[in-house]
Structures are given as structure tokens and as C-alpha cells.
Write a protein that holds these residues in place. Structure first.
Motif, short mmCIF file in Angstrom:
data_model
loop_
_atom_site.label_atom_id
_atom_site.label_comp_id
_atom_site.label_asym_id
_atom_site.label_seq_id
_atom_site.Cartn_x
_atom_site.Cartn_y
_atom_site.Cartn_z
N ALA A 102 9.65 6.81 -5.11
CA ALA A 102 10.67 5.86 -4.66
C ALA A 102 11.29 5.18 -5.87
O ALA A 102 10.72 5.20 -6.97
CB ALA A 102 10.03 4.81 -3.75
N LEU A 103 12.47 4.60 -5.70
CA LEU A 103 13.07 3.87 -6.83
C LEU A 103 12.13 2.79 -7.33
O LEU A 103 12.03 2.54 -8.53
CB LEU A 103 14.40 3.25 -6.42
N ARG A 104 11.44 2.14 -6.42
CA ARG A 104 10.45 1.12 -6.77
C ARG A 104 9.58 0.89 -5.55
O ARG A 104 10.00 1.13 -4.42
CB ARG A 104 11.11 -0.19 -7.22
N THR A 105 8.37 0.42 -5.78
CA THR A 105 7.47 0.14 -4.68
C THR A 105 6.51 -0.97 -5.07
O THR A 105 6.15 -1.11 -6.24
CB THR A 105 6.68 1.39 -4.27
N TYR A 106 6.12 -1.76 -4.10
CA TYR A 106 5.15 -2.82 -4.35
C TYR A 106 3.74 -2.25 -4.30
O TYR A 106 3.41 -1.43 -3.42
CB TYR A 106 5.28 -3.93 -3.31
N VAL A 107 2.93 -2.69 -5.24
CA VAL A 107 1.49 -2.47 -5.16
C VAL A 107 0.92 -3.69 -4.45
O VAL A 107 1.10 -4.82 -4.91
CB VAL A 107 0.86 -2.31 -6.55
N LEU A 108 0.28 -3.47 -3.31
CA LEU A 108 -0.27 -4.56 -2.51
C LEU A 108 -1.76 -4.75 -2.79
O LEU A 108 -2.45 -3.81 -3.20
CB LEU A 108 -0.05 -4.27 -1.03
N SER A 109 -2.22 -5.95 -2.56
CA SER A 109 -3.62 -6.25 -2.85
C SER A 109 -4.57 -5.59 -1.85
O SER A 109 -5.74 -5.34 -2.17
CB SER A 109 -3.85 -7.77 -2.86
N LYS A 110 -4.07 -5.29 -0.65
CA LYS A 110 -4.86 -4.63 0.38
C LYS A 110 -3.99 -3.61 1.10
O LYS A 110 -2.75 -3.68 1.03
CB LYS A 110 -5.39 -5.66 1.39
N PRO A 111 -4.60 -2.66 1.82
CA PRO A 111 -3.81 -1.68 2.58
C PRO A 111 -3.26 -2.28 3.86
O PRO A 111 -3.56 -1.84 4.97
CB PRO A 111 -4.83 -0.56 2.85
#
Length: 281
Positions: A102-111
Motif C-alpha cells: 500500500a502507499l502507506r499503512t499503520y502499524v497497530l499495537s494489537k490486531p
């Protein structure tokens, strides 16, 4: 020797350059990995030194010296040499299994889509994928990303122009390599990389290297989708026979405009088109 791609100074150089350059001593590089979402690579170990390029999350940086909070070395991805803050580099290097598609994506602390984000990472960032829970995949040591935003490192995009078109209207930023801001050569490098085509970082280096592998087309010949048009210090991508896509300081954004208009304007400051390159099939 080009300082951008030659890890050598009068006092120190990479061991693989011994016998090619003069230096007081030679040393083996030690690989580190970019642990921040992105980090500036500078021409000198100072916060106000000029920015040359940007390193992305997961990129491996070969360190030759660490001193006063700065690491000097080169990117394993494209060989670009310079200084980055030492605290942006992880000592443990994890083999990347996937890249951000993707152009950008968030890394989240949990699924969990409601969990707090820990980072925003960009196209072609490298990740070591772990467990999968629902629609999320673990980025080992960091957090979780949507499974639809990553792809195996072996997977390539079929059309690099389509990748470049996704950056339309992104702000122009000298040295930038993300959808938050990038320059003309970064647009080309990132798009080609997503399609599995390696290319250097800067315009002149791209023109020289790709010029040895791609077909040269006369400046006044009909253009095709995917042709790269070079000027001194600038490059753009043809989206069809007439329209040019490029990150440029006139629009201060990634823009699409008729090639004829771009040629007329750019010629006033950078001179005429220096080459048109077409990928050999």
C-alpha cells in the motif's frame, strides 16, 4: 568516485574498496536495520546538514562508523552513503519476508482496528511477518498491519506506471521517498522497485544505469506509456503518448501534464531533454 555511492573518506573506507580508493584504514560494515518509520540520510553528521535521501522502515544500513550519536555507512538497498542518527537503527536485523504494498499503512499495537497505532510505514518498507490473527499480520518486534497492505518480497507489480500514478498529488519534497512527500527520482525508484526493477536513487545515476539496459528513444519520436524522460536533474514518466507524470517543484506536487508543456517550461531552467529511455521487453 561518487561520494553518494562510494563509502569512503580519507580516514575510513569500506573493506570492499581496498585497492580502489585511498584511506587511512578499511573496515567491514556491520549491518543494522531501520527501526523508525523513516529516517533522513544526511551528507554530514549534523541535524541541519543537507538531506540526500530517506531510508524506509526495515531497510538494512551497513554501518562503518558510529560516533557522537551518528552512524556513517550505506544502504544495502541502493548503496547510498551518508549519515543517519544511531538511535534510528536496530542492532537486530530481521530477514524481511514481506514489503508494504500500500502507499502507506499503520502499524497497530494489537490486531484490532481500534488499537493505538505505533507507526505509519510506507510503500516498499520491509517487514518480517509473524503470526496472523483475523485480517492482521504481525510485524515482528513492532506491531500489526492489515494483511491486504503487505505482499511477499518476491511479489512484483505488473505495471510500474500504475504504481507511480498512485502518488498523484503527493507533495513534492526534496530527498523524500514516501507518500507524505517525495522528489522526481524517488517516484521513479519506488515505482520500479515495486515492479521488481532495481534502479539507483538519483536522476543522473538512473539515467546512466538504466541507459545501459533500456532502449534509447529519440526525443522527438512518439512516446509510449512507461517511457522515462530525463533532463539535467529531473525525470518523469510517460503515462501515455502525450502525458507526463512527475514530482516537480513547479507544482510542488506529483502532477500530470502534457509533455510538450513540461518540455517548454523545464528547458528554460534545466535545458533540453537529455534522453528518453524505454524498457526492453
Amino acid at each position: 568516485m561518487d561520494r553518494r555511492t562510494t563509502p569512503a573518506r580519507p580516514d575510513l573506507a569500506a573493506s570492499h574498496l581496498e585497492g580502489q580508493v585511498e584511506a587511512e584504514r578499511f573496515t567491514e560494515p556491520v549491518d543494522r536495520q531501520v527501526g523508525h518509520a523513516n529516517v533522513w540520510l544526511r551528507s554530514a553528521p549534523k541535524d541541519d546538514a543537507p538531506v540526500d535521501t530517506e531510508l524506509l522502515f526495515g531497510e538494512v544500513f551497513a554501518v562503518l562508523e558510529e560516533k557522537d550519536g551518528w552512524a556513517w555507512g550505506f544502504s544495502r538497498n541502493d548503496g547510498y552513503t551518508g549519515y543517519v542518527p544511531s538511535d534510528a537503527l536496530d542492532r537486530d536485523v530481521r530477514m524481511a519476508s514481506h514489503r508494504v504494498s500500500a502507499l502507506r499503512t499503520y502499524v497497530l499495537s494489537k490486531p484490532d482496528l481500534k488499537s493505538p497505532p505505533v507507526a505509519l510505514i510506507s510503500l516498499n518498507s520491509r517487514v518480517a511477518a509473524g503470526r496472523r490473527e483475523g485480517n492482521y499480520v504481525e510485524v515482528i518486534g513492532t506491531g500489526w498491519v492489515p494483511q491486504f497492505h503487505i505482499a511477499p518480497v518476491s511479489a512484483t507489480e505488473p505495471d510500474f506506471v500504475a504504481v507511480a500514478e498512485r502518488f498523484y498529488a503527493v507533495p513534492y519534497l526534496w530527498g523524500g521517498k514516501t507518500s507524505v512527500g517525495l522528489d522526481c527520482s524517488a517516484l521513479v525508484q519506488l515505482s520500479l522497485e515495486a515492479a521488481g526493477i532495481p534502479a539507483p536513487r538519483d536522476t543522473d545515476l538512473q539515467e546512466a544505469e538504466l541507459g545501459g539496459r533500456w532502449r534509447h528513444v529519440a526525443a522527438d519520436a512518439p512516446k509510449r506509456r512507461g517511457d522515462l524522460v530525463f533532463w539535467k536533474g529531473h525525470v518523469g514518466i510517460m503515462t501515455d503518448g502525450e502525458q507526463l507524470l512527475h514530482a516537480n517543484a513547479w507544482h510542488m506536487a506529483v502532477a500530470i501534464e502534457p509533455l510538450a508543456e513540461a518540455v517548454e517550461r523545464i528547458e528554460k531552467t534545466a535545458g533540453p531533454v537529455t534522453s528518453v529511455l524505454r524498457r526492453s521487453r
